[in-house]
Design a protein around this motif. Structure first.
Motif: not given
Length: 563
Positions: A192-198, A368-372, A377-381, A448-454
Motif C-alpha cells: 500500500n505504498i502510493k505513487d510518488g508525488v512530484d 518525487k516524494k513517497w510516504e513510507l 518521507v523519501l525524496v529521490a531523483r 519510480l519515475a512513473g514512465s508510461d513505457q519501458l
C-alpha cells in the motif's frame, strides 16, 4: 640418625612460562624471533590444491575453468618456483609411439557388425526412437535418471566455485553492525505504498522516432556513436536535493541507488552504498570514481564471464561496453536536431550552467516524494529518457534501455539473428535468466519515475570478436507495472527491503555507514565507518582496491562520453 635427602637431584625443576595477555583480542601480542621476516601468502579453505608435479600437463588443458587452482586472495609469488637452468638444449630422444595394452585395443570401435544391422550385440532390436531404455509403460528410464542426477559422469562435480572480489576493501577500523541474508529479505513486504508525488521537474526531453519500431533482423540499423554528456551525479552533489532537504523529506537518494537496494536479492556481484545520518535525516550516496553506474552483463548466468582483463569479454570490459551501448542507443532513437520539437520541464537541467556550450543527453529529472510510514518521507531523483506523442496529443514518458549480445556461444544463449524475429519470447526469457538483476533495476527505475513505457532495444555485435561495432536488431516495449509482474518483481517486497535498511540506520547514532553486498555470499552487511572515510582529500582512498578510480578503457566514440 637423620639423613638429608637431596630432592633437587630426583625431580626436575619447573620454570613457569611467560604467558602474554592480549587485551585487544586473542593470540600473541608480539611476534617471536623465529617467525620474523618469513614470507606469508594468504590462503582460503576453498582453494583447490593442484598436483605437485604433473608431467602430462593435463591441468592446463581445462580451458573452460582456467582459474580452477587460483587462490581466492589473488596471485602471490612468495612461494613461486623459478627454474634457473637453461632448458633450450633439451631434446626428446624417444619418439616411438606408445602402444596400448591388449585389453584396451579396439575398446571403442563400432560393434554394429557383431550384432547385425538393427540388432544389439545380444540379438535384441535396437531402439532408434529413444536413447534410453523404455519400460512397459513407455517411460524413458535414462531421461528419468538424468533428472534425478544419475546421468552425470563419475567424478564430475560441475564448475568450481567462482570467488569474486569485493567492491570495497573492508578496513580494520570498520565495525560490522548487521548482516541481512537474502532468504529473510525476500520475505519482507511493505504494501500500500502510493505513487510518488512530484516536487520538482527539470531538464529537456526529445521525442521518440517511431521508425525504430520497424527494425528487424533483416532490416537492421548500425548503432551510431553519439557524443553527448551523460550526468550521473550522486545524491549530496545534486543542488536540487540540497535545496529540497531543507523543507521536504528525511531520506534522500537517487533512482539508481534505490533500484540497487530494492533489487539486491537478485544481485551476485558486490556493490556498496555510503549512508550518512545527520540528525533525523539520511543521505544515500555512491562512492566517487567507482563502477557503480556500469551495467553488468550475464551477472545471474550459470556460467558468468571469465575474469580475464586482457580479453574483451571480461566482466569489466563487457560492463563498459554495455554502458556505452545503452547510452548511445537511448540517444539514437530520438529525433535530434535544432528544428525538432522538444518537451521542456519547468526548470532547466540543474547540472549545466547557462554559459556552458556543451551537448547534453536528452534526460528529464523528476524529484518525487513517497510516504513510507512512521514519519519517513523519501525524496529521490528519477529520470526519463524520452517522450512519445500520442494521437490524442498527450505526452507519454519513456525509459529507454538496451540489451546487448556479445557472444552467444560463450554466453550459452540463443543467437538473436536466428530467433529474434520468430521467437522473441525465447530471447527475452534467456535475457531474464542471465541478466535478472539488470532488468529488475530498469523496471524499478521506470516504476519510480512513473514512465508510461519501458522501451528495450536489442543490440548485437557485428562480429563476436569485435566489441567496437554494433547493430540494432529490434525493439520491444512494455508497461513497467505489467513487465514487473511478468518477471516476478514484487514492488511490495522492494519497498520492504528499503524500509528495513532505513529502519536499521535510523536506530544508529549520527555518522557515516556503508552497506555492501558480499561478493561470494547472499548477504548484505552494514558497517559503521569513520567520518573521514572516502573523503576526496584522503590520499589513502584515492588509490588501491577500495578507491581505485574508474579509468575509461573503452573508447566507444571519437570524443569519449563523460560518465
Amino acid at each position: 640418625m637423620s639423613e638429608t635427602i637431596n630432592t633437587a637431584a630426583q625431580f626436575p625443576s619447573f620454570e613457569k612460562p611467560t604467558v602474554q595477555f592480549n587485551e585487544r583480542g586473542w593470540g600473541p601480542c608480539e611476534l617471536p624471533d623465529t617467525f620474523k621476516d618469513v614470507p606469508y601468502q594468504p590462503f582460503s579453505k576453498n582453494d583447490r590444491l593442484g598436483k605437485i608435479c604433473d608431467w602430462t600437463s593435463t591441468s592446463n588443458n581445462d580451458k573452460k575453468y582456467q582459474n580452477k587452482y587460483a587462490s581466492s586472495f589473488g596471485t602471490g609469488n612468495q612461494y613461486s618456483y623459478y627454474h634457473e637452468e637453461d632448458e633450450t638444449t633439451f631434446h626428446l630422444v624417444d619418439t616411438a609411439r606408445v602402444q596400448k595394452p591388449p585389453h584396451q585395443r579396439g575398446r571403442f570401435r563400432n560393434m554394429r557388425g557383431r550384432g547385425g544391422r538393427g540388432r544389439n550385440p545380444r540379438g535384441g532390436l535396437n531402439n532408434h526412437h529413444h536413447h534410453g531404455m523404455t519400460t512397459l509403460n513407455g517411460k524413458n528410464v535414462k531421461a528419468r535418471d538424468t533428472r534425478r542426477g544419475m546421468g552425470k559422469k563419475f567424478g564430475h562435480r560441475g564448475p568450481p566455485p567462482k570467488m569474486r572480489e569485493s567492491s570495497v576493501a573492508v578496513r580494520a577500523d570498520w565495525a560490522s553492525i548487521e548482516e541481512m541474508d537474502f532468504p529473510r529479505l525476500i520475505k519482507l513486504s511493505l504494501p500500500n505504498i502510493k505513487d510518488g508525488v512530484d516536487i520538482a521537474t527539470c531538464g529537456t526531453l526529445e521525442y521518440y522516432d517511431k521508425t525504430y519500431d520497424r527494425i528487424n533482423v533483416k532490416n537492421e540499423k548500425p548503432l551510431q556513436k553519439i557524443d553527448r554528456i551523460v550526468h550521473t551525479v550522486t545524491t549530496t552533489d545534486d543542488p536540487v536535493i540540497r535545496r529540497l532537504s531543507k523543507t521536504v523529506g528525511n531520506v534522500f537518494a537517487t533512482d539508481a541507488i534505490l533500484a540497487t537496494i530494492m533489487c539486491s536479492t537478485r544481485s551476485n556481484y558486490s556493490w556498496d552504498i555510503v549512508i550518512e545520518k545527520v540528525g533525523d535525516k539520511i543521505f544515500m550516496d555512491k562512492r566517487d570514481h567507482t563502477e557503480f553506474d556500469l551495467l553488468t552483463v550475464n551477472e545471474s548466468s550459470v556460467e558468468p564471464p571469465t575474469d580475464d582483463d586482457s580479453s574483451c569479454n571480461s566482466p569489466r570490459n563487457l560492463a563498459i561496453e554495455a554502458t556505452f551501448i545503452n547510452h548511445n542507443f537511448s540517444q539514437q532513437v530520438l529525433k535530434t536536431g535544432d528544428q525538432e520539437a522538444k518537451f521542456k520541464f519547468e526548470e532547466p537541467n540543474p547540472f549545466i550552467s547557462e554559459d556552458e556550450d556543451i551537448q547534453v543527453a536528452s534526460v528529464g529529472y523528476r524529484y518525487k516524494k513517497w510516504e513510507l510510514g512512521s514519519d519517513i518521507v523519501l525524496v529521490a531523483r528519477c529520470e526519463h529518457d524520452g517522450v512519445l506523442q500520442t494521437p490524442s496529443g498527450e505526452p507519454q514518458f519513456m525509459s529507454i534501455k538496451a540489451l546487448n549480445e556479445w557472444d552467444s556461444k560463450l554466453a550459452n544463449g540463443v543467437e538473436w539473428r536466428q530467433k529474434l524475429d520468430t521467437q522473441r519470447g525465447a530471447v527475452l526469457a534467456n535475457e531474464l535468466r542471465n541478466n535478472a538483476c539488470k532488468l529488475a533495476k530498469w523496471t524499478v527505475q521506470a516504476v519510480l519515475a512513473g514512465s508510461d513505457q519501458l522501451k528495450l532495444g536489442y543490440v548485437s555485435r557485428i562480429n563476436p570478436r569485435d566489441h567496437s561495432r554494433h547493430v540494432i536488431l529490434g525493439t520491444q516495449q512494455f508497461k513497467p507495472h505489467e513487465f514487473a509482474t511478468q518477471i516476478n518483481l514484487s514492488m511490495d517486497n522492494a519497498w520492504g527491503v528499503l524500509r528495513c535498511i532505513i529502519d536499521l540506520v535510523m536506530k544508529q547514532k549520527d555518522g557515516k555507514y556503508l552497506i555492501m553486498k558480499d561478493p561470494n555470499k547472499p548477504i548484505i552487511r552494514l558497517y559503521d565507518i569513520p567520518d573521514n572515510t572516502f573523503d576526496s582529500d584522503d590520499s589513502d582512498d584515492g588509490e588501491g582496491d577500495d578507491g581505485e578510480g574508474f579509468q575509461q578503457v573503452y573508447n566507444y566514440a571519437n570524443n569519449s562520453n563523460k560518465i
